[in-house]
Design a protein around this motif. Structure first.
Motif, mmCIF file in Angstrom:
data_model
loop_
_atom_site.group_PDB
_atom_site.id
_atom_site.type_symbol
_atom_site.label_atom_id
_atom_site.label_comp_id
_atom_site.label_asym_id
_atom_site.label_seq_id
_atom_site.Cartn_x
_atom_site.Cartn_y
_atom_site.Cartn_z
ATOM 1 N N ASP A 154 10.821 50.926 56.021
ATOM 2 C CA ASP A 154 12.033 51.445 55.386
ATOM 3 C C ASP A 154 12.444 52.814 55.921
ATOM 4 O O ASP A 154 13.417 53.399 55.438
ATOM 5 C CB ASP A 154 11.821 51.580 53.875
ATOM 6 C CG ASP A 154 11.620 50.244 53.197
ATOM 7 O OD1 ASP A 154 12.196 49.257 53.676
ATOM 8 O OD2 ASP A 154 10.889 50.199 52.192
ATOM 9 N N CYS A 155 11.686 53.328 56.871
ATOM 10 C CA CYS A 155 11.972 54.647 57.473
ATOM 11 C C CYS A 155 11.924 55.773 56.445
ATOM 12 O O CYS A 155 12.602 56.796 56.619
ATOM 13 C CB CYS A 155 13.328 54.646 58.176
ATOM 14 S SG CYS A 155 13.475 53.403 59.448
ATOM 15 N N ASP A 156 11.144 55.572 55.364
ATOM 16 C CA ASP A 156 11.076 56.632 54.361
ATOM 17 C C ASP A 156 9.652 57.100 54.075
ATOM 18 O O ASP A 156 9.391 57.694 53.014
ATOM 19 C CB ASP A 156 11.813 56.232 53.084
ATOM 20 C CG ASP A 156 11.211 55.002 52.409
ATOM 21 O OD1 ASP A 156 10.201 54.475 52.902
ATOM 22 O OD2 ASP A 156 11.775 54.588 51.383
ATOM 23 N N SER A 184 14.289 51.149 44.415
ATOM 24 C CA SER A 184 15.566 50.548 44.811
ATOM 25 C C SER A 184 16.082 49.583 43.738
ATOM 26 O O SER A 184 17.288 49.467 43.537
ATOM 27 C CB SER A 184 15.417 49.828 46.152
ATOM 28 O OG SER A 184 14.428 48.817 46.062
ATOM 29 N N ASP A 209 14.854 58.362 56.739
ATOM 30 C CA ASP A 209 15.492 58.508 55.433
ATOM 31 C C ASP A 209 14.813 59.653 54.675
ATOM 32 O O ASP A 209 13.821 59.437 53.972
ATOM 33 C CB ASP A 209 15.356 57.175 54.678
ATOM 34 C CG ASP A 209 16.029 57.206 53.315
ATOM 35 O OD1 ASP A 209 16.726 58.184 53.006
ATOM 36 O OD2 ASP A 209 15.839 56.228 52.564
ATOM 37 N N LYS A 268 14.671 62.045 51.694
ATOM 38 C CA LYS A 268 15.226 62.085 50.330
ATOM 39 C C LYS A 268 15.126 63.528 49.830
ATOM 40 O O LYS A 268 14.058 64.109 49.814
ATOM 41 C CB LYS A 268 14.453 61.131 49.422
ATOM 42 C CG LYS A 268 14.767 59.664 49.747
ATOM 43 C CD LYS A 268 14.116 58.700 48.778
ATOM 44 C CE LYS A 268 14.618 57.276 48.969
ATOM 45 N NZ LYS A 268 14.269 56.672 50.270
ATOM 46 N N GLU A 270 16.973 58.702 62.518
ATOM 47 C CA GLU A 270 17.033 57.426 61.801
ATOM 48 C C GLU A 270 16.201 57.450 60.515
ATOM 49 O O GLU A 270 16.204 56.481 59.759
ATOM 50 C CB GLU A 270 16.520 56.294 62.696
ATOM 51 C CG GLU A 270 17.362 56.060 63.947
ATOM 52 C CD GLU A 270 16.761 54.985 64.835
ATOM 53 O OE1 GLU A 270 17.012 53.798 64.581
ATOM 54 O OE2 GLU A 270 16.021 55.346 65.791
#
Lengths: 105, 105
Positions: free
Chosen positions: B76-78, A51, B7, B9, B5
């Motif tokens: 971070d939901c990733d 990030s 993330d 990528k 919800e």
């Protein structure tokens, strides 16, 4: 297994951070070669912040450093585990682990 | 936390597979939305194979299925953890875990 045998994808390799004393998974982050070399040299976990697009020494501002005792490599050489002793909460929320929620199903 | 919800990528989210009884980390793989939905629906670990570019039910040929009891989500939901009971070795080498080697430093 040596650093130059690792499969960095776009320069990064995912790193699972696991507490050595409990086997608790604390977080998942990414390291480039430089972060990995600094981790090995210092014994403290370093990552690449995607990030912020910069090298990141875990705990550099919070003081919640991660002492790395061993680094494990998976069979495909494209994932790592840092086995650590945590100097404080790993998660920026103050949680011991970043994985504190369940997926609702 | 719900699937919509998360993330993803490039359509994928990394999944740490952890043995519930021991907290041993068995492997790291990737899931797309379909793989995650099939995991939730079946209770068996599904992934997206990046090397084969297809959906992959872990153990579909070997029989070494992974029963998923809980799915955890990070702050971070990733990233995800599948907490599992393994029906056999997780690694294609026959190892219980894919992380059976240390980085030489």
């Amino acid at each position: 297994m040596k650093i130059n045998e690792l499969d960095f994808k776009n320069g990064l390799i995912p790193v699972i951070v696991q507490e050595e004393s409990s086997n608790m998974v604390l977080m998942l982050a990414y390291a480039g070669r430089e972060a990995l070399e600094l981790t090995v040299a210092s014994g403290l976990a370093h990552f690449w912040s995607r990030s912020r697009s910069r090298l990141w020494k875990k705990g550099e501002t919070s003081g919640n450093l991660l002492e790395v005792s061993r680094i494990l490599v998976d069979c495909d050489c494209d994932a790592l585990i840092y086995m650590v002793k945590a100097m404080g909460p790993a998660c920026h929320t103050g949680g011991k682990s970043c994985f504190f929620r369940a997926l609702e199903v």
